[in-house]
Design a protein around this motif. Structure first.
Motif, PDB file in Angstrom:
ATOM      1  N   TYR A 232       0.825  -1.196   0.000  1.00  0.00           N
ATOM      2  CA  TYR A 232       0.000   0.000   0.000  1.00  0.00           C
ATOM      3  C   TYR A 232       0.865   1.254   0.000  1.00  0.00           C
ATOM      4  CZ  TYR A 232      -2.607   3.819   2.075  1.00  0.00           C
ATOM      5  OH  TYR A 232      -3.140   5.051   2.341  1.00  0.00           O
ATOM      6  N   ASP A 233       0.432   2.238  -0.747  1.00  0.00           N
ATOM      7  CA  ASP A 233       1.056   3.553  -0.767  1.00  0.00           C
ATOM      8  C   ASP A 233      -0.069   4.587  -0.714  1.00  0.00           C
ATOM      9  OD1 ASP A 233       2.206   5.999  -2.628  1.00  0.00           O
ATOM     10  OD2 ASP A 233       3.738   5.049  -1.371  1.00  0.00           O
ATOM     11  N   THR A 234       0.164   5.726  -0.092  1.00  0.00           N
ATOM     12  CA  THR A 234      -0.889   6.730   0.038  1.00  0.00           C
ATOM     13  C   THR A 234      -1.414   7.206  -1.314  1.00  0.00           C
ATOM     14  OG1 THR A 234       0.773   8.454   0.261  1.00  0.00           O
ATOM     15  CG2 THR A 234      -0.137   7.559   2.292  1.00  0.00           C
ATOM     16  N   SER A 235      -0.610   7.118  -2.353  1.00  0.00           N
ATOM     17  CA  SER A 235      -1.050   7.549  -3.679  1.00  0.00           C
ATOM     18  C   SER A 235      -2.065   6.580  -4.291  1.00  0.00           C
ATOM     19  CB  SER A 235       0.153   7.697  -4.614  1.00  0.00           C
ATOM     20  OG  SER A 235       0.773   6.444  -4.820  1.00  0.00           O
ATOM     21  N   ASP A 236      -2.261   5.395  -3.673  1.00  0.00           N
ATOM     22  CA  ASP A 236      -3.225   4.426  -4.199  1.00  0.00           C
ATOM     23  C   ASP A 236      -4.652   4.970  -4.177  1.00  0.00           C
ATOM     24  OD1 ASP A 236      -1.418   2.433  -4.865  1.00  0.00           O
ATOM     25  OD2 ASP A 236      -1.461   1.549  -2.875  1.00  0.00           O
ATOM     26  N   TYR A 237      -4.952   5.930  -3.300  1.00  0.00           N
ATOM     27  CA  TYR A 237      -6.289   6.517  -3.247  1.00  0.00           C
ATOM     28  C   TYR A 237      -6.597   7.328  -4.506  1.00  0.00           C
ATOM     29  CZ  TYR A 237      -7.176   5.180   1.576  1.00  0.00           C
ATOM     30  OH  TYR A 237      -7.411   4.455   2.717  1.00  0.00           O
ATOM     31  N   GLN A 238      -5.599   7.883  -5.156  1.00  0.00           N
ATOM     32  CA  GLN A 238      -5.816   8.692  -6.351  1.00  0.00           C
ATOM     33  C   GLN A 238      -5.740   7.885  -7.650  1.00  0.00           C
ATOM     34  OE1 GLN A 238      -3.703  10.007  -3.810  1.00  0.00           O
ATOM     35  NE2 GLN A 238      -5.503  11.157  -3.119  1.00  0.00           N
ATOM     36  N   LYS A 239      -5.127   6.715  -7.609  1.00  0.00           N
ATOM     37  CA  LYS A 239      -4.962   5.913  -8.821  1.00  0.00           C
ATOM     38  C   LYS A 239      -6.270   5.213  -9.170  1.00  0.00           C
ATOM     39  CE  LYS A 239      -0.072   5.095  -8.011  1.00  0.00           C
ATOM     40  NZ  LYS A 239       0.948   4.100  -7.681  1.00  0.00           N
ATOM     41  N   LYS A 240      -6.434   4.899 -10.446  1.00  0.00           N
ATOM     42  CA  LYS A 240      -7.692   4.319 -10.918  1.00  0.00           C
ATOM     43  C   LYS A 240      -7.604   2.834 -11.269  1.00  0.00           C
ATOM     44  CE  LYS A 240      -9.810   8.227 -10.705  1.00  0.00           C
ATOM     45  NZ  LYS A 240     -10.598   8.489  -9.525  1.00  0.00           N
ATOM     46  N   ASP A 241      -6.413   2.211 -11.157  1.00  0.00           N
ATOM     47  CA  ASP A 241      -6.311   0.797 -11.519  1.00  0.00           C
ATOM     48  C   ASP A 241      -6.873  -0.093 -10.404  1.00  0.00           C
ATOM     49  OD1 ASP A 241      -3.500  -0.442 -10.127  1.00  0.00           O
ATOM     50  OD2 ASP A 241      -3.650   1.745 -10.325  1.00  0.00           O
ATOM     51  N   GLU A 242      -7.230  -1.311 -10.762  1.00  0.00           N
ATOM     52  CA  GLU A 242      -7.900  -2.226  -9.843  1.00  0.00           C
ATOM     53  C   GLU A 242      -7.036  -2.578  -8.635  1.00  0.00           C
ATOM     54  OE1 GLU A 242     -10.273  -6.489 -10.013  1.00  0.00           O
ATOM     55  OE2 GLU A 242      -9.201  -5.787 -11.772  1.00  0.00           O
ATOM     56  N   LEU A 243      -5.750  -2.794  -8.842  1.00  0.00           N
ATOM     57  CA  LEU A 243      -4.852  -3.153  -7.744  1.00  0.00           C
ATOM     58  C   LEU A 243      -4.746  -2.020  -6.728  1.00  0.00           C
ATOM     59  CD1 LEU A 243      -2.832  -5.045  -6.389  1.00  0.00           C
ATOM     60  CD2 LEU A 243      -1.070  -4.120  -7.895  1.00  0.00           C
ATOM     61  N   SER A 244      -4.541  -0.807  -7.193  1.00  0.00           N
ATOM     62  CA  SER A 244      -4.437   0.338  -6.288  1.00  0.00           C
ATOM     63  C   SER A 244      -5.732   0.554  -5.527  1.00  0.00           C
ATOM     64  CB  SER A 244      -4.081   1.600  -7.068  1.00  0.00           C
ATOM     65  OG  SER A 244      -2.814   1.475  -7.664  1.00  0.00           O
ATOM     66  N   ASN A 245      -6.859   0.401  -6.225  1.00  0.00           N
ATOM     67  CA  ASN A 245      -8.162   0.549  -5.590  1.00  0.00           C
ATOM     68  C   ASN A 245      -8.339  -0.496  -4.490  1.00  0.00           C
ATOM     69  OD1 ASN A 245     -10.769   1.430  -5.124  1.00  0.00           O
ATOM     70  ND2 ASN A 245     -11.638   0.180  -6.739  1.00  0.00           N
ATOM     71  N   GLY A 246      -7.962  -1.742  -4.759  1.00  0.00           N
ATOM     72  CA  GLY A 246      -8.067  -2.810  -3.766  1.00  0.00           C
ATOM     73  C   GLY A 246      -7.162  -2.585  -2.568  1.00  0.00           C
ATOM     74  N   LEU A 247      -5.945  -2.132  -2.822  1.00  0.00           N
ATOM     75  CA  LEU A 247      -5.019  -1.858  -1.712  1.00  0.00           C
ATOM     76  C   LEU A 247      -5.527  -0.714  -0.837  1.00  0.00           C
ATOM     77  CD1 LEU A 247      -1.579  -2.231  -3.511  1.00  0.00           C
ATOM     78  CD2 LEU A 247      -2.465  -3.664  -1.668  1.00  0.00           C
ATOM     79  N   ALA A 248      -6.042   0.338  -1.471  1.00  0.00           N
ATOM     80  CA  ALA A 248      -6.559   1.480  -0.716  1.00  0.00           C
ATOM     81  C   ALA A 248      -7.767   1.068   0.122  1.00  0.00           C
ATOM     82  CB  ALA A 248      -6.922   2.620  -1.658  1.00  0.00           C
ATOM     83  N   MET A 249      -8.658   0.270  -0.454  1.00  0.00           N
ATOM     84  CA  MET A 249      -9.851  -0.175   0.262  1.00  0.00           C
ATOM     85  C   MET A 249      -9.480  -1.081   1.432  1.00  0.00           C
ATOM     86  SD  MET A 249     -13.223  -2.145  -1.172  1.00  0.00           S
ATOM     87  CE  MET A 249     -13.424  -0.937  -2.453  1.00  0.00           C
ATOM     88  N   THR A 250      -8.557  -2.018   1.206  1.00  0.00           N
ATOM     89  CA  THR A 250      -8.126  -2.919   2.264  1.00  0.00           C
ATOM     90  C   THR A 250      -7.432  -2.152   3.387  1.00  0.00           C
ATOM     91  OG1 THR A 250      -7.870  -4.700   0.668  1.00  0.00           O
ATOM     92  CG2 THR A 250      -6.740  -4.967   2.769  1.00  0.00           C
ATOM     93  N   HIS A 251      -6.622  -1.170   3.022  1.00  0.00           N
ATOM     94  CA  HIS A 251      -5.952  -0.343   4.034  1.00  0.00           C
ATOM     95  C   HIS A 251      -6.974   0.407   4.877  1.00  0.00           C
ATOM     96  CE1 HIS A 251      -4.053   3.379   5.506  1.00  0.00           C
ATOM     97  NE2 HIS A 251      -3.069   2.548   5.803  1.00  0.00           N
ATOM     98  N   GLU A 252      -7.997   0.942   4.240  1.00  0.00           N
ATOM     99  CA  GLU A 252      -9.020   1.687   4.975  1.00  0.00           C
ATOM    100  C   GLU A 252      -9.794   0.769   5.915  1.00  0.00           C
ATOM    101  OE1 GLU A 252     -12.576   4.844   4.103  1.00  0.00           O
ATOM    102  OE2 GLU A 252     -10.995   4.531   2.644  1.00  0.00           O
TER     103      GLU A 252
END
Length: 67
Positions: free
Chosen positions: A16-36
């Motif tokens: 997870y990286d904090t920039s994952d919240y702004q990215k639109k790809d599926e992996l970043s979205n999943g990492l951001a959601m799981t982190h939250e």
């Protein structure tokens, strides 16, 4: 086939990286959601605790209907 294997290894090692919240790809979205979700669970605390009121009193959680 080896090319796909290397791609999968890169995904598995991603963190997870904090920039994952702004990215639109599926992996970043999943990492951001799981982190939250993990962060919310950590902040919420344990299930069997007491509710601490600002007046200084403690209340047990209502467990009716869940036993």
């Amino acid at each position: 086939m080896a090319k796909d294997k290397n791609k999968d290894a890169g995904i598995a090692g991603r963190m997870y990286d904090t920039s994952d919240y702004q990215k639109k790809d599926e992996l970043s979205n999943g990492l951001a959601m799981t982190h939250e979700q993990a962060s919310d669970s950590y902040v919420e605390g344990e299930v069997g605790g007491l509710i601490e009121r600002s007046s200084g009193g403690d209340e047990e959680l209502n467990r009716r209907g869940y036993q």
